[in-house]
Design a protein around this motif. Sequence first.
Motif, PDB file in Angstrom:
ATOM      1  N   UNK A 231       0.841  -1.196   0.000  1.00  0.00           N
ATOM      2  CA  UNK A 231       0.000   0.000   0.000  1.00  0.00           C
ATOM      3  C   UNK A 231       0.875   1.244   0.000  1.00  0.00           C
ATOM      4  N   UNK A 232       0.269   2.343  -0.359  1.00  0.00           N
ATOM      5  CA  UNK A 232       0.982   3.605  -0.379  1.00  0.00           C
ATOM      6  C   UNK A 232       1.191   4.110   1.046  1.00  0.00           C
ATOM      7  N   UNK A 233       2.252   4.887   1.187  1.00  0.00           N
ATOM      8  CA  UNK A 233       2.527   5.506   2.474  1.00  0.00           C
ATOM      9  C   UNK A 233       1.404   6.480   2.823  1.00  0.00           C
ATOM     10  N   UNK A 234       0.996   6.459   4.077  1.00  0.00           N
ATOM     11  CA  UNK A 234      -0.109   7.290   4.530  1.00  0.00           C
ATOM     12  C   UNK A 234       0.391   8.325   5.532  1.00  0.00           C
ATOM     13  N   UNK A 235      -0.055   9.548   5.372  1.00  0.00           N
ATOM     14  CA  UNK A 235       0.282  10.606   6.304  1.00  0.00           C
ATOM     15  C   UNK A 235      -0.413  10.365   7.646  1.00  0.00           C
ATOM     16  N   UNK A 236       0.336  10.525   8.737  1.00  0.00           N
ATOM     17  CA  UNK A 236      -0.233  10.354  10.070  1.00  0.00           C
ATOM     18  C   UNK A 236      -0.317  11.691  10.800  1.00  0.00           C
ATOM     19  N   UNK A 237       0.823  12.364  10.927  1.00  0.00           N
ATOM     20  CA  UNK A 237       0.837  13.619  11.683  1.00  0.00           C
ATOM     21  C   UNK A 237       2.105  14.392  11.360  1.00  0.00           C
ATOM     22  N   UNK A 238       2.034  15.705  11.537  1.00  0.00           N
ATOM     23  CA  UNK A 238       3.201  16.560  11.307  1.00  0.00           C
ATOM     24  C   UNK A 238       3.175  17.734  12.271  1.00  0.00           C
TER      25      UNK A 238
ATOM     26  N   UNK B 177       5.279  10.263  18.997  1.00  0.00           N
ATOM     27  CA  UNK B 177       3.899  10.058  18.583  1.00  0.00           C
ATOM     28  C   UNK B 177       3.219   9.232  19.670  1.00  0.00           C
ATOM     29  N   UNK B 178       2.346   9.883  20.412  1.00  0.00           N
ATOM     30  CA  UNK B 178       1.550   9.185  21.412  1.00  0.00           C
ATOM     31  C   UNK B 178       0.296   8.670  20.730  1.00  0.00           C
ATOM     32  N   UNK B 179       0.107   7.357  20.790  1.00  0.00           N
ATOM     33  CA  UNK B 179      -1.011   6.726  20.104  1.00  0.00           C
ATOM     34  C   UNK B 179      -1.914   6.084  21.145  1.00  0.00           C
ATOM     35  N   UNK B 180      -3.125   6.580  21.230  1.00  0.00           N
ATOM     36  CA  UNK B 180      -4.102   6.053  22.186  1.00  0.00           C
ATOM     37  C   UNK B 180      -5.273   5.434  21.450  1.00  0.00           C
ATOM     38  N   UNK B 181      -6.009   4.611  22.169  1.00  0.00           N
ATOM     39  CA  UNK B 181      -7.187   3.961  21.592  1.00  0.00           C
ATOM     40  C   UNK B 181      -6.857   3.318  20.234  1.00  0.00           C
ATOM     41  N   UNK B 182      -5.819   2.534  20.228  1.00  0.00           N
ATOM     42  CA  UNK B 182      -5.366   1.934  18.977  1.00  0.00           C
ATOM     43  C   UNK B 182      -6.377   0.940  18.439  1.00  0.00           C
ATOM     44  N   UNK B 183      -6.437   0.894  17.109  1.00  0.00           N
ATOM     45  CA  UNK B 183      -7.368   0.014  16.409  1.00  0.00           C
ATOM     46  C   UNK B 183      -6.580  -0.934  15.515  1.00  0.00           C
ATOM     47  N   UNK B 184      -7.165  -2.073  15.159  1.00  0.00           N
ATOM     48  CA  UNK B 184      -6.449  -2.995  14.253  1.00  0.00           C
ATOM     49  C   UNK B 184      -6.014  -2.322  12.953  1.00  0.00           C
ATOM     50  N   UNK B 185      -6.793  -1.382  12.461  1.00  0.00           N
ATOM     51  CA  UNK B 185      -6.435  -0.700  11.210  1.00  0.00           C
ATOM     52  C   UNK B 185      -5.261   0.260  11.375  1.00  0.00           C
TER      53      UNK B 185
ATOM     54  N   UNK C  76      -3.759  13.181  10.217  1.00  0.00           N
ATOM     55  CA  UNK C  76      -4.589  12.504   9.251  1.00  0.00           C
ATOM     56  C   UNK C  76      -5.966  12.260   9.847  1.00  0.00           C
ATOM     57  N   UNK C  77      -6.967  12.165   8.985  1.00  0.00           N
ATOM     58  CA  UNK C  77      -8.342  12.030   9.456  1.00  0.00           C
ATOM     59  C   UNK C  77      -8.534  10.784  10.323  1.00  0.00           C
ATOM     60  N   UNK C  78      -7.850   9.721   9.977  1.00  0.00           N
ATOM     61  CA  UNK C  78      -8.077   8.457  10.674  1.00  0.00           C
ATOM     62  C   UNK C  78      -7.471   8.417  12.079  1.00  0.00           C
ATOM     63  N   UNK C  79      -6.582   9.361  12.398  1.00  0.00           N
ATOM     64  CA  UNK C  79      -5.931   9.327  13.713  1.00  0.00           C
ATOM     65  C   UNK C  79      -6.252  10.542  14.568  1.00  0.00           C
ATOM     66  N   UNK C  80      -6.883  11.531  13.974  1.00  0.00           N
ATOM     67  CA  UNK C  80      -7.166  12.769  14.717  1.00  0.00           C
ATOM     68  C   UNK C  80      -8.012  12.466  15.951  1.00  0.00           C
ATOM     69  N   UNK C  81      -7.578  13.028  17.076  1.00  0.00           N
ATOM     70  CA  UNK C  81      -8.294  12.798  18.331  1.00  0.00           C
ATOM     71  C   UNK C  81      -7.767  11.617  19.118  1.00  0.00           C
ATOM     72  N   UNK C  82      -6.961  10.772  18.484  1.00  0.00           N
ATOM     73  CA  UNK C  82      -6.396   9.602  19.167  1.00  0.00           C
ATOM     74  C   UNK C  82      -4.871   9.695  19.278  1.00  0.00           C
ATOM     75  N   UNK C  83      -4.242  10.295  18.304  1.00  0.00           N
ATOM     76  CA  UNK C  83      -2.776  10.403  18.279  1.00  0.00           C
ATOM     77  C   UNK C  83      -2.366  11.841  18.567  1.00  0.00           C
TER      78      UNK C  83
END
Length: 116
Positions: free
Chosen positions: A43-50, A80-88, A60-67
């Motif tokens: 898969x293509x590289x996905x933006x997470x945060x900057x 990068x603090x990652x909370x409420x992690x999901x399988x995705x 990124x939309x998929x991590x906003x509010x959790x990371x």
Amino acid sequence: QVQLVESGGGLVQPGGSLRLSCAASERILDIYNMGWYRQLPGKEREFVAVVNVDGDRHYGDSVRGRFTISRDRSNDTLYLQMNNLKPEDTAVYSCNVQCYGNLDYWGQGTQVTVTA
């Protein structure tokens, strides 16, 4: 040549937390962006945060509010603090540093696996 080394990845259950770190081998000058990206095989590289030079943060939309991205300016370490992690959220997470003068550095990545 500057090297970026990520750490903090691992195996976690859904709903759990991890904190990733990215350390530079030497002081980096003229940084304007430090960020996190992730990628799954094939898969293509996905933006997470900057976080930019002014301290503005974007997610990124998929991590906003959790990371949460943060930077220690004293040693150019990125977190990068990652909370409420999901399988995705399972992926290889890499840090990136962009500098004025079109310099761009990448780390090798750290694996994050979220599974029950």
